[in-house]
Design an enzyme around this catalytic site. Structure first.
Site, short mmCIF file in Angstrom:
data_model
loop_
_atom_site.label_atom_id
_atom_site.label_comp_id
_atom_site.label_asym_id
_atom_site.label_seq_id
_atom_site.Cartn_x
_atom_site.Cartn_y
_atom_site.Cartn_z
N ARG A 192 -33.94 70.41 57.52
CA ARG A 192 -34.75 69.83 56.43
C ARG A 192 -34.80 70.88 55.33
O ARG A 192 -35.25 72.01 55.56
CB ARG A 192 -36.15 69.53 56.95
N TYR A 249 -42.75 76.20 53.38
CA TYR A 249 -43.06 76.88 54.64
C TYR A 249 -42.19 78.14 54.75
O TYR A 249 -41.42 78.45 53.83
CB TYR A 249 -42.85 75.93 55.82
N PRO A 267 -44.08 59.44 61.80
CA PRO A 267 -45.48 59.05 61.68
C PRO A 267 -46.37 60.23 61.25
O PRO A 267 -46.19 61.35 61.73
CB PRO A 267 -45.86 58.57 63.08
#
Ligand SMILES: Cc1cc2nc3c(=O)[nH]c(=O)nc-3n(C[C@H](O)[C@H](O)[C@H](O)COP(=O)(O)OP(=O)(O)OC[C@H]3O[C@@H](n4cnc5c(N)ncnc54)[C@H](O)[C@@H]3O)c2cc1C
Length: 969
Positions: A869, A821, A664
């Site tokens: 990820r 990042y 979300p």
């Protein structure tokens, strides 16, 4: 959907009185009055006009749609926006774009180059820097929209604006752009949905009302101007339909711009020369003659009528319906000659599958041409065979010249500048033969030669292989005889006693043709001359015939030839492009089919059948329920099982009850690194929806690792307590598991909350760290290139946070090495320019992220899931290669990672993302098959059907299901 109206600021003859009266009337009922922007034109400056409208109105919203930001110095633009926002408090929307007119840029003395960066900078300033400047009046930033169709435009929109302003056109085009806007929005982690604005032109009065103005206004775009004219709405009914179709596509605000000039209608009967007597040319001649026998039509064909180059043509039921409606006589003759079947056979290794329910009808090309030639002759079309058209000058007396002359079109070549074609060869090689063996199904046979597979299909015998296989098998330079002998031998088992027949059968490369414009003056292209779609979806003839239907209908509808041609293109091009996209998927599948040889046979078959994206799980269920039941059974482990998305998944020692994950997008929370009630509620809600794995938003390993002040963290014990409560609550919902996405924002840290945009630096942030001292955007703080001590500190922070994650009870930990990042900044050559042992080769660039992984691995219990990820494509020039991506995925996998999450983009602020539905799935597919580790994928996947298709085809193991826009509304 709200409806706005344009102020006639660029329409000839609009004076002060008209403008003000127009604005006043709009105030009484419309949602918005909007202005266009053009410097070198007889019209009003947009911001000045909006100021006048502000004074004449009370409640209507005022909008620029869009103003070309880079034409104005940034500070002046801000000043104008601030002034307008103060003059019309709470009712200003500023749409900004690049502006396409060279003359405007020349007139204001601004270099056209670099305008993208300038617009980015202006948006960043309006969003962030403005507050700190003394450019007043001091007001809240108005609603910002960004227009444009490039990947960069969508990122700019998602990063800095509140919504997207589409440039106009059919609702279908708006719908596609809206999907990209939503995908970019989600990709950048913005909460909620982007506002979606559409626009159209209208002039009540029918016929060509407003056309002269539009032609003039868009003259600088060349032939595109006619498309704008064709799309303009000239009757109440057209406006009603347009409004409805935009509402259906999820438009929030539709602005209708007025045009006012009128032009008389043109004549009717035409002298038409059609170059090319293939399916497109012949069929067009039939339809035009049938519509008006007075047309004089000649078809010039360079071959004799019975020149065979033989392969079969396949049609679907849908195409046949169109042929029936267009010309009943030829439809009857075609369908009488059909061979029909409904099965697809797939032979792969030792396995063979028959899939039913597909309804194919096929006819030999020569029979089709003979039928069309006969029908055209019946209708008195002048068929001129063995007549090569070498130029178009000799056809100068024709009112309309049609290029129906196939993939190597002469007509297209003669006007190359206007048509602006691109011809891109596919890397594979193919050769087609005939065979006297009659297949009773559309048959795919996959064969390995040495190491690589081949495939073949249809009653015509097509053999295709990738370049490497071709070279490997020594086929380069093979003669026709050698090629025939090689293929006959390779497929001896299928052919049995039958022969493979060569008809100038040599190895070829398929060219994908796209043309920017389909017409130029009185020249128009149809069929392969305008576009091709890779033969593995077998749609070339269908598209060619449907083009002819589209063009004939447009010519019947419109007296004005130019307008008819534009309308034909507007209607057909988006449909054709969809097929080209599917054809590309299909071609890529065959190019890479070697990847799938380890798939279980039933999954291999499902993957093949759904390769182009036109058939998914649900559609296949209708066609072939038995095959789909076998797929379900394969996943469910029993004869009757639910669809694959409900199959359990074993990840390390954790069993997930189904294949759906949720991530979300959450509003940034309190500001002290605590997750806050919002995060907890969103995660619980996602779990309650039945998802197996709920992913937290990005959670920072340290206070200076946060993206914004509101980014949740896991670096103190108070945060630990809060996470413990959230984790327990999520785990308390049915079988849900929760994964922590742990990261360090690196040079993307210290920005405003995402609700205000993305990557907009905080006025008073904190020092940043990255692999190299390169700022993320032009306005970002320059980060410090990390030294060894920084690395030790950061590595330990990750380990400490992981320890707390263990204590909080998380089921899985996802290490963030993505999206530019901190850890990702080491991986990409675009962001890592170090010269020490942490920069340079991929092996060195991987060193620090792997060190961090090792430190996390040490404290993270083996029985819980560890995932990474990973950015596998930078979507920017000179970024990571596919080989790099696979190598780094392998390096992580080798350290016992249970799940990989391949993602793309955001490495650098610019770049050219390629958003579409499921845009991350191809990356997952490639990594999963190369590395052999389960993957989590997604990228704007909003339906159960997509999830089932992805899982069943083996393109991913777990899928993030985004809420569909309708559900979010
Ligand atoms: C291997 C392969 C398999 C295929 N399988 C299928 C399939 O199963 N189903 C399907 O629908 N499509 C298939 N296609 C595609 C299909 O053949 C084409 O898309 C279709 O023929 C296009 O029709 P067209 O009329 O636009 O062009 P074409 O069929 O190419 O016709 C163009 C005509 O123009 C003539 N011409 C060219 N230049 C001139 C000139 N200067 N003067 C006069 N005449 C000229 C040519 O001689 C030709 O007759 C396949 C293609 C390939 C390569």
């Amino acid at each position: 959907m709200r409806i706005g109206v344009g102020l006639p600021t660029t329409t000839p003859g609009a004076d002060r009185e008209l403008l003000l009266e127009w604005a006043r009337r709009a105030d009484a009922g419309f949602s918005t009055v909007a202005v266009l922007d053009r410097v070198v034109y007889d019209g009003y400056e947009p911001f000045v006009a909006l100021a006048a409208a502000a004074a004449a109105t009370r409640s209507v919203r005022l909008a620029s749609m869009v103003a070309a930001g880079p034409l104005r110095p940034g500070a002046l633009l801000t000043k104008q926006v601030a002034s307008l926002a103060a003059l019309a408090p709470g009712r200003l929307t500023i749409g900004l774009g690049l502006g396409a007119r060279t003359d405007d840029y020349e007139a204001v003395g601004v270099d056209l180059r670099g305008r993208g960066d300038r617009l980015t900078d202006q948006l960043a300033f309006l969003r962030g820097g403005w507050r700190e400047s003394r450019i007043g009046p001091t007001v809240e930033t108005p609603q910002l929209l960004v227009g444009g169709m490039s990947g960069g435009a969508f990122v700019r929109m998602a990063r800095y604006a509140d919504g997207y302003a589409h440039g106009g056109g059919p609702a279908r085009a708006f719908g596609s752009a809206a999907a990209l806007a939503r995908a970019a929005w989600r990709d950048l982690g913005r909460p909620g949905e982007p506002a979606l604005w559409g626009q159209g032109y209208f002039a009540l009065g029918g016929g060509d009302a407003g056309a002269a103005y539009l032609r003039d206004y868009y003259a600088f775009t060349g032939p595109f101007a006619e498309k704008v004219v064709a799309a303009s709405l000239t009757s109440p009914r057209a406006i009603r339909d347009f409004v409805r179709s935009y509402a259906d596509e999820g438009c929030d605000e539709l602005v209708l711009f007025p045009t006012s000039a009128r032009t008389p209608a043109g004549g009717a009967r035409l002298k038409i020369a059609i170059v090319g007597g293939g399916p497109a040319g012949l069929y067009l001649s039939i339809l035009l003659k049938q519509a008006d026998r007075r047309h004089e039509i000649v078809v010039l064909e360079r071959n004799p009528p019975d020149a065979t180059f033989g392969f079969g043509v396949v049609f679907s039921d849908e195409t046949l319906g169109k042929l029936r409606d267009a010309d009943y006589e030829s439809w009857l003759a075609i369908t009488d000659s059909f061979a029909r079947w409904n099965a697809i056979d797939i032979k792969f290794g030792e396995s063979a599958f028959r899939s039913r329910g597909h309804a194919f009808a096929a006819i030999s090309r020569q029979t089709l041409l003979t039928i069309l030639q006969r029908r055209a002759a019946e209708l008195s079309v002048d068929l001129s065979f063995e007549h090569e058209a070498a130029d178009v000058d000799s056809l100068a007396d024709a009112d309309l010249v049609v290029g129906a002359d196939g993939v190597n079109s002469t007509v297209r070549r003669l006007r190359e500048r206007d048509f602006a074609p691109t011809v891109a060869p596919y890397p594979s090689k193919f050769v087609w033969f005939g065979t006297d063996l009659v297949f009773d199904a559309f048959t795919f046979v996959f064969r390995e030669t040495e190491r690589y597979p081949f495939d073949a299909g249809t009653s015509t015998f097509i053999v295709e292989c990738n370049q490497a296989t071709w070279e490997h098998a020594g086929l380069e330079g093979a003669s026709e005889e050698d090629t025939l002998a090689f293929c006959a031998d390779l497929f001896a088992e299928e052919l049995g006693d039958h022969r493979l027949l060569s008809n100038r059968s040599v190895w070829l490369t398929f060219n994908e043709v796209r043309t920017r414009n389909w017409s130029s003056g009185n020249l128009v292209l149809v069929g392969d001359a305008a576009h091709t779609a890779h033969f593995t979806i077998g749609s070339g003839t269908k598209l060619a015939l449907e083009d002819s239907i589209g063009l004939a209908e447009a010519l019947v509808r419109r007296d004005d030839l130019t307008r008819a041609l534009a309308e034909y293109e507007l209607e057909r091009k988006p449909l054709v492009e969809r097929f080209q996209e599917a054809a590309r998927e299909s071609a890529t599948y065959f190019e890479n089919v070697v990847r799938y040889r380890e798939l279980p046979p039933i999954q291999f078959a499902f993957n093949l059948l759904t390769r182009s994206g036109r058939i998914g799980y649900t559609n296949l269920t209708l066609r072939d329920p038995a095959l789909v039941q076998r797929v379900d059974a394969h996943f469910g482990g029993r004869r009757l099982a639910p669809p694959p998305m409900f199959a359990p998944l074993q990840l390390g020692q954790m069993t997930l009850p189904n294949r759906v994950a949720a991530a979300p997008a959450v509003e940034d929370a309190a500001g002290d690194g605590s997750p806050g009630a919002g995060v907890g509620a969103a995660l619980e809600e996602a779990a309650a929806a039945g998802t197996a794995l709920v992913l937290t938003p990005f959670v920072a390993v340290a206070s200076d690792a946060r993206i914004s002040r509101g980014t949740p963290g896991l670096y103190d014990d108070r945060q630990l307590d809060e996470w413990r409560r959230i984790v327990a609550a999520v785990q308390g919902v049915a079988d849900a598991r929760i994964a922590l996405r742990l990261g360090h924002a690196g040079r993307r840290a210290a920005t405003l909350p995402r609700s205000e945009g993305s990557d907009i630096p905080l006025p008073e942030g904190w020092p940043l760290l990255s692999a190299s001292a390169l700022p993320y955007t032009t306005r970002s703080v320059v980060p410090k290139a990390m030294d060894r001590r920084d690395m030790d500190v950061v590595r330990d922070r990750f380990a400490q946070a992981a320890r707390r994650a263990v204590a909080a009870g998380f089921d899985a930990l996802e290490l963030d090495c993505a999206h530019g990042y901190l850890l990702a900044s080491f991986l990409s050559p675009l962001t890592n320019t170090r010269e020490d042992e942490y920069g340079g080769s991929l092996e060195r660039r991987l060193r620090f992220p792997l060190e961090v992984l090792d430190a996390v691995r040490e404290v993270w219990p083996a029985e819980r899931v560890l995932s990474v990820r990973l950015t596998v494509a930078d979507w920017a020039p000179r970024g990571l290669t596919q080989l790099d991506a696979i190598e780094s995925a392998r390096a992580f996998a080798a350290r016992g990672v249970d799940l990989l999450v391949p993602v793309a983009g955001q490495t650098v602020a610019g770049g050219a993302p390629r958003y579409r539905r499921g845009y991350l799935v191809p990356f997952s597919d490639a990594i999963r098959s190369a590395v052999g580790v389960p993957t989590l994928t997604g990228g704007y996947v909003t339906t159960n059907d997509e999830v089932n298709t992805i899982i069943a085809a083996g393109r991913g193991d777990l899928c993030v299901l985004d809420p569909s826009p309708a559900a979010a509304a």
